[in-house]
Design a protein around this motif. Structure first.
Motif, PDB file in Angstrom:
ATOM      1  N   PRO A 113       0.827  -1.210   0.000  1.00 49.12           N
ATOM      2  CA  PRO A 113       0.000   0.000   0.000  1.00 49.12           C
ATOM      3  C   PRO A 113       0.856   1.253   0.000  1.00 49.12           C
ATOM      4  O   PRO A 113       2.001   1.238   0.455  1.00 49.12           O
ATOM      5  CB  PRO A 113      -0.797  -0.118   1.301  1.00 49.12           C
ATOM      6  N   ALA A 114       0.265   2.337  -0.470  1.00 47.14           N
ATOM      7  CA  ALA A 114       0.995   3.600  -0.560  1.00 47.14           C
ATOM      8  C   ALA A 114       1.052   4.280   0.804  1.00 47.14           C
ATOM      9  O   ALA A 114       1.804   5.233   1.000  1.00 47.14           O
ATOM     10  CB  ALA A 114       0.330   4.512  -1.580  1.00 47.14           C
ATOM     11  N   PHE A 115       0.242   3.799   1.748  1.00 50.50           N
ATOM     12  CA  PHE A 115       0.191   4.365   3.100  1.00 50.50           C
ATOM     13  C   PHE A 115      -0.343   3.262   4.007  1.00 50.50           C
ATOM     14  O   PHE A 115      -0.948   2.298   3.517  1.00 50.50           O
ATOM     15  CB  PHE A 115      -0.731   5.594   3.133  1.00 50.50           C
ATOM     16  N   ASP A 116      -0.109   3.388   5.318  1.00 51.89           N
ATOM     17  CA  ASP A 116      -0.674   2.401   6.253  1.00 51.89           C
ATOM     18  C   ASP A 116      -2.188   2.503   6.162  1.00 51.89           C
ATOM     19  O   ASP A 116      -2.755   3.585   6.306  1.00 51.89           O
ATOM     20  CB  ASP A 116      -0.236   2.719   7.695  1.00 51.89           C
ATOM     21  N   ARG A 117      -2.858   1.388   5.915  1.00 55.12           N
ATOM     22  CA  ARG A 117      -4.305   1.471   5.711  1.00 55.12           C
ATOM     23  C   ARG A 117      -5.031   0.344   6.426  1.00 55.12           C
ATOM     24  O   ARG A 117      -4.423  -0.640   6.861  1.00 55.12           O
ATOM     25  CB  ARG A 117      -4.641   1.459   4.219  1.00 55.12           C
ATOM     26  N   SER A 118      -6.344   0.507   6.498  1.00 54.28           N
ATOM     27  CA  SER A 118      -7.153  -0.494   7.179  1.00 54.28           C
ATOM     28  C   SER A 118      -7.638  -1.536   6.178  1.00 54.28           C
ATOM     29  O   SER A 118      -8.187  -1.188   5.142  1.00 54.28           O
ATOM     30  CB  SER A 118      -8.361   0.169   7.834  1.00 54.28           C
ATOM     31  N   PRO A 119      -7.431  -2.815   6.488  1.00 53.68           N
ATOM     32  CA  PRO A 119      -7.932  -3.857   5.584  1.00 53.68           C
ATOM     33  C   PRO A 119      -9.404  -4.175   5.832  1.00 53.68           C
ATOM     34  O   PRO A 119      -9.979  -4.977   5.107  1.00 53.68           O
ATOM     35  CB  PRO A 119      -7.050  -5.060   5.917  1.00 53.68           C
ATOM     36  N   TYR A 120     -10.005  -3.601   6.848  1.00 54.61           N
ATOM     37  CA  TYR A 120     -11.390  -3.910   7.214  1.00 54.61           C
ATOM     38  C   TYR A 120     -12.172  -2.638   7.513  1.00 54.61           C
ATOM     39  O   TYR A 120     -11.587  -1.596   7.782  1.00 54.61           O
ATOM     40  CB  TYR A 120     -11.430  -4.784   8.493  1.00 54.61           C
TER      41      TYR A 120
ATOM     42  N   SER B  99      -2.622  -2.774   7.263  1.00 56.46           N
ATOM     43  CA  SER B  99      -1.797  -3.106   6.088  1.00 56.46           C
ATOM     44  C   SER B  99      -0.764  -1.999   5.975  1.00 56.46           C
ATOM     45  O   SER B  99      -1.107  -0.843   5.713  1.00 56.46           O
ATOM     46  CB  SER B  99      -2.646  -3.146   4.819  1.00 56.46           C
ATOM     47  N   PHE B 100       0.498  -2.384   6.193  1.00 54.58           N
ATOM     48  CA  PHE B 100       1.542  -1.364   6.255  1.00 54.58           C
ATOM     49  C   PHE B 100       2.019  -0.930   4.878  1.00 54.58           C
ATOM     50  O   PHE B 100       2.057  -1.740   3.931  1.00 54.58           O
ATOM     51  CB  PHE B 100       2.728  -1.875   7.084  1.00 54.58           C
ATOM     52  N   GLN B 101       2.389   0.330   4.792  1.00 52.35           N
ATOM     53  CA  GLN B 101       2.947   0.868   3.551  1.00 52.35           C
ATOM     54  C   GLN B 101       4.073  -0.025   3.044  1.00 52.35           C
ATOM     55  O   GLN B 101       4.971  -0.394   3.795  1.00 52.35           O
ATOM     56  CB  GLN B 101       3.494   2.284   3.807  1.00 52.35           C
ATOM     57  N   GLY B 102       4.014  -0.409   1.754  1.00 52.65           N
ATOM     58  CA  GLY B 102       5.097  -1.165   1.126  1.00 52.65           C
ATOM     59  C   GLY B 102       5.099  -2.643   1.429  1.00 52.65           C
ATOM     60  O   GLY B 102       5.971  -3.365   0.959  1.00 52.65           O
ATOM     61  N   GLU B 103       4.120  -3.163   2.200  1.00 57.28           N
ATOM     62  CA  GLU B 103       4.222  -4.588   2.550  1.00 57.28           C
ATOM     63  C   GLU B 103       3.908  -5.496   1.364  1.00 57.28           C
ATOM     64  O   GLU B 103       4.306  -6.649   1.344  1.00 57.28           O
ATOM     65  CB  GLU B 103       3.364  -4.935   3.778  1.00 57.28           C
TER      66      GLU B 103
END
Lengths: 424, 424
Positions: free
Chosen positions: B53-60, B148-152
């Motif tokens: 992801p381009a930024f830390d985001r929520s998967p839910y 979901s962390f940035q770049g994972e």
């Protein structure tokens, strides 16, 4: 903003497909030039407009002869025939050949009147005798020897490829042979494409914080083309009910069916369910007993289908292939519009059990003709690119156990052109 | 008119292909819109222009929280957090979340400053207390839970598909994700097409006695398109040396390579060998140790290839697939330009032995994932239509015996998109 959390009932994949297919039609036809026909589907039977061969012809280079003149010929007692002329392919010998005469003939040329056999060039000898060209023949021929008779391959009126046949290079050759300079084919359906989601930006835009580029629309464009449809792209809609409603309603009026991506879950910003309600569209199902793609929704508005695919790329891909592809391909004229289902040996363990049927992207190979399907690795870092390299969806039925390398599994072939009538 | 009967030396198929391929190039590129890119080949590596992801985001869907506030939470002692607001996908929460606060968050939205975990909606309860929206949480979370962390998935700069990759729907999605609104692809080669033979008439013409319709050109047009080329059709030439020479010379100057059909045998009306001589083209071979298509000739004029295919439809088809297809596909950017070769079980006896390697059109099927290839029947009446229904060429090596049902044979897959690097 808050709504009742809707309770949805998951329905088996095959039943969902069964609810959709009654709306898949192929009534529209068009006439196109033969030059454009490759890759389309015949809307009429392909019928021989003349016999093949169209006339008795020579299959070899040689001499057209009267068999009765060769009756006594042998190595010891060759006969000599006077050469009356020659017939190139495409020309016609206008005279009747008389006793003890022959005519030089090329492959494909019509047998001249009076002759009933052809002596291949290899068994003849040519020379001049008294200023007269002579062919010497050392064996006898029966009437009919080395003649391709009119109609022996095909007779006029024969159906050589039936309505619904995919136009391959070989079918193009048949169409040309029988004079189809224009071809009746099924019209490609016009498939509307609408992306929803306030987080989406177009591909040429920079990715600001919180946004992602609209990749599903481009994936779906290619999937629609591959399935035989024509794309009408209506852009990106923000998460706003009235904008969504207006966009869907306007789009529907211009297309044979509409595909949306995103907005079908039960989240606060998922407006498609409300759009279907406002449109008074009949929802055929809104939950499928499968992973990914469980939220895939299909509704119908009169005779037009609305495919509500997930915003998640893999779920969107799978939902399209199982539900939208067969509808588009049916419109395009394909009689076997579904993904082809075959058996394959599992090439790698897939140990994670799943209560629902799971479709996993994979890669096919052969070992001595035995089809092997290997799941593309399911790590986070491969999720982005696994669809790019997949040529199969491996089907893992729901259950409590995993699947081991070497087990026989069902696979759907993504790049197969033949398809399947009904794989479920 | 009479010429010396030329003696030709048959050369094994693999060696012929080997003589041709050094002239197969893919140096020309072009930039096209992403919308046009499906089915083409990447001329540059596809590189991630940002992290995914381009930024830390929520998967839910759920609530973004500070994990430390949940440390003591349990079913018996739930914690209550004040809901500070909500973040839809695509929007950003501008404030920093303080102690005992939470933010409603949608799938895909960026994690707000101050938060380090997400509680899924299912494990929360919402209500109002003293006019303040509250979320109740009954379990503890660790820092990083449900983020979901940035770049994972992918980090900026990663090559996700390399130069030469075929652009499938999945690759189109990758291109869109990483901002390729324009794509560098290999340019399709322009393939000249010229039919020779005084017996040929165009498809729209009536078939007079002695004539046949020009079906090979239409078959080849489709084959060229399928291989990734663009067709430049130069029409029909009569059997006349100087007309043929002029036509070939003029055509060559406009194309990347030239395919002719007919005129390559050793018959009196076969002028292509003389045309090659006049052009001072180097003949790479003029006889292949195979059936059909043994008279297939390939010559080169500087860097351009001239494919002299047989006038016989089946021989023309086979000659194209083995020799012209890999050259066209290489130009188009495909790294595996040859027909894919696999093993299959023979589905029907093919008992006729042949001194030369034979390529027989067939139809593929599977039995429990085992590939089966059945020759399309070889009666006269099927010759016309067998190419139309073929999806494989079965290879029968030359020898003194026939082949029985159930034997393992080599097959070339006509409709496979993956191809082969070198099947010989």
């Amino acid at each position: 903003m808050k709504r009742m959390r809707e309770k949805r009932t998951p329905i088996p994949v095959g039943e969902c497909v069964g609810r959709v297919m009654p709306y898949a039609k192929n009534r529209k036809q068009e006439i196109i030039a033969l030059e454009e026909a490759h890759g389309r589907f015949l809307a009429e039977d392909l019928i021989a407009d003349h016999d093949i061969p169209a006339f008795d012809r020579s299959p070899y280079d040689g001499f057209a002869v009267r068999s009765q003149d060769t009756k006594e010929a042998s190595s010891l007692h060759p006969v000599e025939l006077a050469v009356r002329g020659e017939i190139g392919a495409g020309s016609v010998f206008e005279h009747t050949v008389s006793a003890m005469q022959a005519v030089r003939i090329m492959t494909g040329a019509p047998i001249p009147k009076g002759c009933d056999a052809v002596a291949m060039l290899e068994v003849t000898k040519e020379y001049t005798k008294d200023n007269q060209p002579i062919v010497q023949i050392k064996r006898s021929f029966n009437s009919g020897d080395n003649i391709s008779f009119q109609g022996e391959e095909t007779t006029k009126g024969t159906v050589l490829a039936s309505k619904g046949t995919y136009i391959t290079p070989g079918v193009a050759a048949l169409l040309a042979t029988f004079g189809y300079s224009n071809v009746a084919v099924f019209k490609k359906p016009v498939v509307g494409l609408l992306a929803t989601g306030s987080e989406l930006v177009e591909v040429s835009d920079p990715v600001e914080r919180g946004k992602i580029r609209n990749s599903n629309a481009h994936m779906l464009r290619a999937q629609i083309e591959k399935a035989g449809g024509e794309v009408n792209y209506f852009g990106i809609m923000p998460d706003d009910l009235s904008q969504c409603y207006n966009a869907v309603k306007a789009a529907l009026s211009e297309v044979d069916m509409l595909i949306t991506t995103g907005g079908v879950s039960v989240g606060d910003y998922d407006y498609l369910p409300d759009v279907y309600k406002q449109l008074q569209a009949e929802v055929l199902f809104n939950k499928i007993a499968m992973r990914p793609g469980s939220v895939t929704t299909v509704a119908r508005m009169e005779e037009k289908l609305l495919f509500g695919l997930s915003g998640n790329p893999t779920a969107c891909y799978v939902g399209f292939e199982l539900l939208a592809r067969p509808v588009i391909s049916t419109y395009a004229g394909k009689r076997t519009p579904h993904l082809r289902k075959e058996k394959a040996l599992l090439g790698k363990d897939f140990l994670k059990p799943n209560p629902f049927m799971r479709f996993v992207s994979g890669r096919l190979s052969y070992r001595e003709g035995q089809l092997i399907a290997s799941p593309l690795s399911f790590t986070k870092s491969s999720a982005v690119s696994s669809l790019a390299h997949a040529d199969t969806l491996i089907i893992f039925p729901g259950g409590t156990r995993g699947y081991k390398e070497g087990m026989l599994v069902d696979v759907l072939l993504l790049d197969d052109v033949r398809g399947s009538e009904w794989p479920w």
